[in-house]
Write a protein that holds these residues in place. Structure first.
Motif, PDB file in Angstrom:
ATOM      1  N   ARG A 170       0.870 -10.533  46.107  1.00  0.00           N
ATOM      2  CA  ARG A 170       0.085 -10.132  47.280  1.00  0.00           C
ATOM      3  C   ARG A 170       0.596  -8.809  47.836  1.00  0.00           C
ATOM      4  O   ARG A 170      -0.184  -7.993  48.321  1.00  0.00           O
ATOM      5  N   TYR A 227      -1.945  -5.951  48.522  1.00  0.00           N
ATOM      6  CA  TYR A 227      -2.288  -5.621  49.899  1.00  0.00           C
ATOM      7  C   TYR A 227      -1.271  -4.745  50.607  1.00  0.00           C
ATOM      8  O   TYR A 227      -1.479  -4.372  51.758  1.00  0.00           O
ATOM      9  N   GLY A 228      -0.175  -4.426  49.953  1.00  0.00           N
ATOM     10  CA  GLY A 228       0.844  -3.597  50.576  1.00  0.00           C
ATOM     11  C   GLY A 228       1.885  -4.433  51.304  1.00  0.00           C
ATOM     12  O   GLY A 228       1.872  -5.659  51.272  1.00  0.00           O
ATOM     13  N   ASP A 229       2.778  -3.758  51.976  1.00  0.00           N
ATOM     14  CA  ASP A 229       3.894  -4.386  52.671  1.00  0.00           C
ATOM     15  C   ASP A 229       3.417  -5.400  53.700  1.00  0.00           C
ATOM     16  O   ASP A 229       2.557  -5.090  54.541  1.00  0.00           O
ATOM     17  N   ALA A 230       3.981  -6.600  53.663  1.00  0.00           N
ATOM     18  CA  ALA A 230       3.568  -7.669  54.578  1.00  0.00           C
ATOM     19  C   ALA A 230       3.853  -7.311  56.028  1.00  0.00           C
ATOM     20  O   ALA A 230       3.055  -7.633  56.914  1.00  0.00           O
ATOM     21  N   THR A 257       3.805  -4.363  57.396  1.00  0.00           N
ATOM     22  CA  THR A 257       2.766  -3.425  57.820  1.00  0.00           C
ATOM     23  C   THR A 257       1.457  -4.156  58.069  1.00  0.00           C
ATOM     24  O   THR A 257       0.771  -3.906  59.066  1.00  0.00           O
ATOM     25  N   ASN A 258       1.120  -5.088  57.187  1.00  0.00           N
ATOM     26  CA  ASN A 258      -0.114  -5.852  57.331  1.00  0.00           C
ATOM     27  C   ASN A 258      -0.084  -6.715  58.585  1.00  0.00           C
ATOM     28  O   ASN A 258      -1.068  -6.766  59.336  1.00  0.00           O
ATOM     29  N   ASP A 299      -0.518  -4.459  61.618  1.00  0.00           N
ATOM     30  CA  ASP A 299      -1.905  -4.023  61.770  1.00  0.00           C
ATOM     31  C   ASP A 299      -2.757  -5.154  62.327  1.00  0.00           C
ATOM     32  O   ASP A 299      -3.567  -4.954  63.248  1.00  0.00           O
ATOM     33  N   THR A 300      -2.572  -6.346  61.799  1.00  0.00           N
ATOM     34  CA  THR A 300      -3.323  -7.503  62.286  1.00  0.00           C
ATOM     35  C   THR A 300      -2.986  -7.774  63.754  1.00  0.00           C
ATOM     36  O   THR A 300      -3.880  -8.069  64.554  1.00  0.00           O
TER      37      THR A 300
END
Length: 88
Positions: A17, A21-24, A26-27, A30-31
């Motif tokens: 993942r 989807y990139g770094d968790a 960062t995700n 953002d969320t």
């Protein structure tokens, strides 16, 4: 399935993942920003991880077809991300 085998599988999925989807962190950040805007209250990345765990627990409780092992895997993955956020 043995617990260690399950956790190995979760680890593999978390890595996959991350590639998708990139770094968790960062995700989750953002969320958190997006949810903060929608809710009108500050939301932290750690709270996002906790709420995603709660969503998966709700699905387990509802007994949704096929949600069992998949939701357990997701819960373990979000718990790992939560641990990463807590130790950074």
């Amino acid at each position: 399935m043995k617990a260690a085998d399950f956790l190995s599988q979760v680890s593999l999925i978390v890595r996959e993942r991350g590639e998708q989807y990139g770094d968790a962190r960062t995700n989750m950040a953002d969320t958190a920003r997006r949810w903060s805007g929608v809710l009108g209250v500050p939301v932290t990345p750690a709270q996002v991880a906790v709420m995603m765990i709660e969503l998966k627990l709700s699905r387990l409780k509802s007994g949704m077809a096929g949600a069992g092992l998949d939701s357990m895997t997701d819960i373990a993955g979000y718990a790992a991300i939560l641990a990463e956020l807590a130790t950074d």
